[in-house]
Design an enzyme around this catalytic site. Structure first.
Site, PDB file in Angstrom:
ATOM      1  N   SER A 139      -7.711  -0.030   2.377  1.00 58.53           N
ATOM      2  CA  SER A 139      -6.960  -0.468   1.213  1.00 58.53           C
ATOM      3  C   SER A 139      -7.691  -1.676   0.619  1.00 58.53           C
ATOM      4  O   SER A 139      -7.839  -2.695   1.278  1.00 58.53           O
ATOM      5  CB  SER A 139      -5.545  -0.854   1.675  1.00 58.53           C
ATOM      6  OG  SER A 139      -4.813  -1.456   0.650  1.00 58.53           O
ATOM      7  N   LYS A 165      -8.373   3.303  -1.021  1.00 58.75           N
ATOM      8  CA  LYS A 165      -7.160   3.062  -1.828  1.00 58.75           C
ATOM      9  C   LYS A 165      -7.368   1.748  -2.540  1.00 58.75           C
ATOM     10  O   LYS A 165      -7.795   0.769  -1.927  1.00 58.75           O
ATOM     11  CB  LYS A 165      -5.940   3.018  -0.900  1.00 58.75           C
ATOM     12  CG  LYS A 165      -4.751   2.198  -1.387  1.00 58.75           C
ATOM     13  CD  LYS A 165      -3.538   2.403  -0.479  1.00 58.75           C
ATOM     14  CE  LYS A 165      -2.695   1.146  -0.374  1.00 58.75           C
ATOM     15  NZ  LYS A 165      -1.518   1.322   0.505  1.00 58.75           N
ATOM     16  N   LYS A 167      -5.616  -1.260  -5.058  1.00 60.09           N
ATOM     17  CA  LYS A 167      -4.370  -1.809  -5.574  1.00 60.09           C
ATOM     18  C   LYS A 167      -4.470  -1.862  -7.091  1.00 60.09           C
ATOM     19  O   LYS A 167      -5.518  -2.260  -7.632  1.00 60.09           O
ATOM     20  CB  LYS A 167      -4.173  -3.231  -5.019  1.00 60.09           C
ATOM     21  CG  LYS A 167      -3.957  -3.263  -3.515  1.00 60.09           C
ATOM     22  CD  LYS A 167      -2.605  -2.676  -3.152  1.00 60.09           C
ATOM     23  CE  LYS A 167      -2.315  -2.788  -1.674  1.00 60.09           C
ATOM     24  NZ  LYS A 167      -0.976  -2.263  -1.334  1.00 60.09           N
ATOM     25  N   ASP A 192      -2.356   2.200  -5.425  1.00 63.12           N
ATOM     26  CA  ASP A 192      -1.064   1.682  -4.963  1.00 63.12           C
ATOM     27  C   ASP A 192      -0.631   0.564  -5.911  1.00 63.12           C
ATOM     28  O   ASP A 192      -1.327  -0.450  -6.040  1.00 63.12           O
ATOM     29  CB  ASP A 192      -1.206   1.146  -3.526  1.00 63.12           C
ATOM     30  CG  ASP A 192       0.120   0.677  -2.939  1.00 63.12           C
ATOM     31  OD1 ASP A 192       1.159   0.762  -3.634  1.00 63.12           O
ATOM     32  OD2 ASP A 192       0.120   0.215  -1.780  1.00 63.12           O
ATOM     33  N   GLU A 217       0.748   5.599  -5.480  1.00 63.58           N
ATOM     34  CA  GLU A 217       1.745   5.065  -4.546  1.00 63.58           C
ATOM     35  C   GLU A 217       2.658   4.060  -5.250  1.00 63.58           C
ATOM     36  O   GLU A 217       2.177   3.125  -5.900  1.00 63.58           O
ATOM     37  CB  GLU A 217       0.991   4.414  -3.376  1.00 63.58           C
ATOM     38  CG  GLU A 217       1.864   3.924  -2.238  1.00 63.58           C
ATOM     39  CD  GLU A 217       1.024   3.319  -1.086  1.00 63.58           C
ATOM     40  OE1 GLU A 217      -0.201   3.569  -1.028  1.00 63.58           O
ATOM     41  OE2 GLU A 217       1.593   2.589  -0.268  1.00 63.58           O
ATOM     42  N   ASP A 242       6.343   4.293  -0.861  1.00 64.66           N
ATOM     43  CA  ASP A 242       6.174   3.309   0.211  1.00 64.66           C
ATOM     44  C   ASP A 242       7.452   2.469   0.247  1.00 64.66           C
ATOM     45  O   ASP A 242       8.394   2.782   0.984  1.00 64.66           O
ATOM     46  CB  ASP A 242       4.903   2.473  -0.060  1.00 64.66           C
ATOM     47  CG  ASP A 242       4.712   1.316   0.906  1.00 64.66           C
ATOM     48  OD1 ASP A 242       5.598   1.060   1.734  1.00 64.66           O
ATOM     49  OD2 ASP A 242       3.664   0.626   0.841  1.00 64.66           O
ATOM     50  N   LYS A 266       5.778   3.459   7.364  1.00 65.89           N
ATOM     51  CA  LYS A 266       5.461   2.166   7.981  1.00 65.89           C
ATOM     52  C   LYS A 266       6.571   1.861   8.971  1.00 65.89           C
ATOM     53  O   LYS A 266       7.748   1.787   8.570  1.00 65.89           O
ATOM     54  CB  LYS A 266       5.430   1.050   6.925  1.00 65.89           C
ATOM     55  CG  LYS A 266       4.177   1.007   6.077  1.00 65.89           C
ATOM     56  CD  LYS A 266       4.177  -0.206   5.159  1.00 65.89           C
ATOM     57  CE  LYS A 266       3.006  -0.139   4.197  1.00 65.89           C
ATOM     58  NZ  LYS A 266       3.142  -1.135   3.109  1.00 65.89           N
ATOM     59  N   GLY A 294      -0.055   0.372   6.343  1.00 56.84           N
ATOM     60  CA  GLY A 294      -0.312  -0.822   7.137  1.00 56.84           C
ATOM     61  C   GLY A 294       0.219  -2.057   6.436  1.00 56.84           C
ATOM     62  O   GLY A 294       0.513  -2.033   5.241  1.00 56.84           O
TER      63      GLY A 294
HETATM   64  O1  OSB Z   1       1.674  -1.552   0.001  1.00 55.95           O
HETATM   65  O2  OSB Z   1       0.513  -0.719   1.564  1.00 55.95           O
HETATM   66  C1  OSB Z   1       0.988  -1.711   0.995  1.00 55.95           C
HETATM   67  C2  OSB Z   1      -0.347  -4.844   2.738  1.00 55.95           C
HETATM   68  C3  OSB Z   1       0.717  -5.687   2.604  1.00 55.95           C
HETATM   69  C4  OSB Z   1       1.833  -5.265   1.919  1.00 55.95           C
HETATM   70  C5  OSB Z   1       1.877  -3.989   1.363  1.00 55.95           C
HETATM   71  C6  OSB Z   1       0.808  -3.106   1.527  1.00 55.95           C
HETATM   72  C7  OSB Z   1      -0.340  -3.561   2.196  1.00 55.95           C
HETATM   73  C8  OSB Z   1      -1.551  -2.758   2.371  1.00 55.95           C
HETATM   74  C9  OSB Z   1      -2.375  -3.049   3.599  1.00 55.95           C
HETATM   75  O3  OSB Z   1      -1.965  -1.972   1.545  1.00 55.95           O
HETATM   76  C10 OSB Z   1      -3.054  -1.888   4.207  1.00 55.95           C
HETATM   77  C11 OSB Z   1      -3.632  -2.217   5.571  1.00 55.95           C
HETATM   78  O4  OSB Z   1      -2.910  -2.750   6.444  1.00 55.95           O
HETATM   79  O5  OSB Z   1      -4.807  -1.950   5.766  1.00 55.95           O
HETATM   80 MG    MG Z   2       1.946   0.496  -0.463  1.00 57.72          MG
END
Ligand code: OSB
Ligand code: MG
Length: 373
Positions: A139, A165, A167, A192, A217, A242, A266, A294
């Protein structure tokens, strides 16, 4: 040793660990990981869990401080008062208390690790899985410039990650995907939004359809299943929930109204392994693929995620990356690494299957407290 012995002691350890690189989402930029480790001690065994609640209530209403209070005032006393030590019993009893899934999950995870150690078997086997490898994924946060983003993506691809992925947020979305596709036309790519949009942004989101994304996402807020449904009716790309996928009940309703076609599981967000398995099984019945999300966990939380992701319906790449992608030094040995085929190997030892570095935990501890009956 009597395997049914009660829990003698529970420890909470609040920690702070700097990231190797800041992590920016639509919520803002973070430079360090804050969390709570939970240790449950019984006889000569110790189970480890991690609370993924963050410092600020942005992704979720829970925070490191609310989770601490809920554990101290309600969840730890529940364990001692009822004399329970099985994670399934804890899951059932803790349901009487509303909300606070991340606090509950941290303690439930520690009880699962202990249960597996008592049986001298790896967690994945206790979960009934056979897979010894799970798919990695990475990510990538919002960067200061497009060229920095492209450089980071190139480096992660070189390391062997099978899927990227990114953001997104308003003004860092369609044009960014277009830039990525110019350089990497064929990679597995998904985005995401962490709830950064509303239905008023529908036209922008429909613009994402032209990039062959694996999924989009969580464009809308966590409480908004219906607007996800309205968007999914027009969007060709699969939506993935999510923040909205908070429980088996809500996932069932989301699938009934077609709010999405993919679910991110999660453990922290849904309140533990028992609830995660229910969601996994429900999605499997309905042919909805899942993957493991994660929260930038330490090795302890991530090893728990790796064992969970061995369940058969985790068919898409997970947000599970190597230790060094997050921290200069992790809390476990061996650290998490990805294989040359972009996989993560699931260890065979009892429980989490890795050694916990108590020396490293001491270095990152901010606050610690011990509780006993
Ligand atoms: O939306 O997936 C998410 C980290 C903190 C809060 C929300 C998210 C995330 C990540 C981290 O995308 C992914 C990872 O742990 O590698
Ligand atoms: Mg997410």
């Amino acid at each position: 040793m009597n395997n049914n012995k009660a829990i003698e002691r529970i420890e909470l350890i609040q920690f702070e660990i700097p990231y190797v690189h800041f992590f920016e989402t639509s919520f803002g930029r973070e430079y360090k990981k804050t969390g709570i480790l939970v240790k449950v001690l019984s006889g000569d065994l110790c189970g480890y869990g991690e609370v993924v609640a963050e410092k600020y209530p942005l992704y979720s209403y829970e925070t490191t401080s609310t989770a601490w209070v809920v554990l101290e005032d309600f969840l730890i006393p529940l364990v001692f008062q009822s004399g329970l030590s099985e994670p399934e019993e804890f899951y059932k009893s803790a349901q009487a208390y509303l909300g606070h899934p991340m606090a509950k999950a941290g303690l439930e995870l520690a009880l699962w690790d202990l249960k597996a150690k008592r049986r001298d078997m790896p967690l994945y086997e206790l979960y009934g899985s056979e897979r010894r490898e799970v798919l990695s994924g990475v990510s990538v946060g919002i960067q200061d410039s497009v060229s920095e983003l492209l450089d980071r993506i190139a480096a992660f691809l070189d390391e062997g990650y099978p899927r990227i992925k990114i953001k997104i947020k308003p003004e860092w979305d369609v044009a960014i995907c277009a830039e990525i596709r110019k350089v990497f036309p064929d990679i597995r790519l998904q985005v995401d939004a962490n709830a950064a949009y509303t239905l008023a942004d529908k036209e922008i989101l429909l613009g994402l359809d032209e990039f062959g994304l694996e999924m989009v996402e969580q464009p809308f807020s966590g409480d908004n299943l219906w607007d996800h449904h309205l968007l999914q009716q027009e969007l060709k790309t699969a939506l993935c929930l999510d923040e909205s996928a908070k429980s088996e009940a809500l996932v069932r309703q989301a699938l009934e109204i077609e709010s999405c076609r993919i679910i991110n599981i999660k453990v922290g967000r849904v309140g533990g392994i028992c609830e995660s398995k229910k969601i996994h099984d429900l999605c499997r019945q309905q042919s909805i693929p899942v993957w493991c999300g994660g929260m930038l966990e330490t090795g302890i939380g991530r090893m728990h995620n790796i064992h969970l992701a061995t369940l058969p319906n985790f068919t898409l790449p997970n947000d599970l990356s190597a230790s060094r992608r997050y921290f200069a030094e992790d809390l476990i040995v061996p650290e998490v690494e990805i294989t040359d085929r972009g996989m993560l190997t699931v260890p065979e030892g009892p429980g989490l299957g890795v050694s916990i570095r108590e020396d490293r935990i001491r270095e990152v501890t901010v606050q610690q407290k011990s509780y006993s009956d």
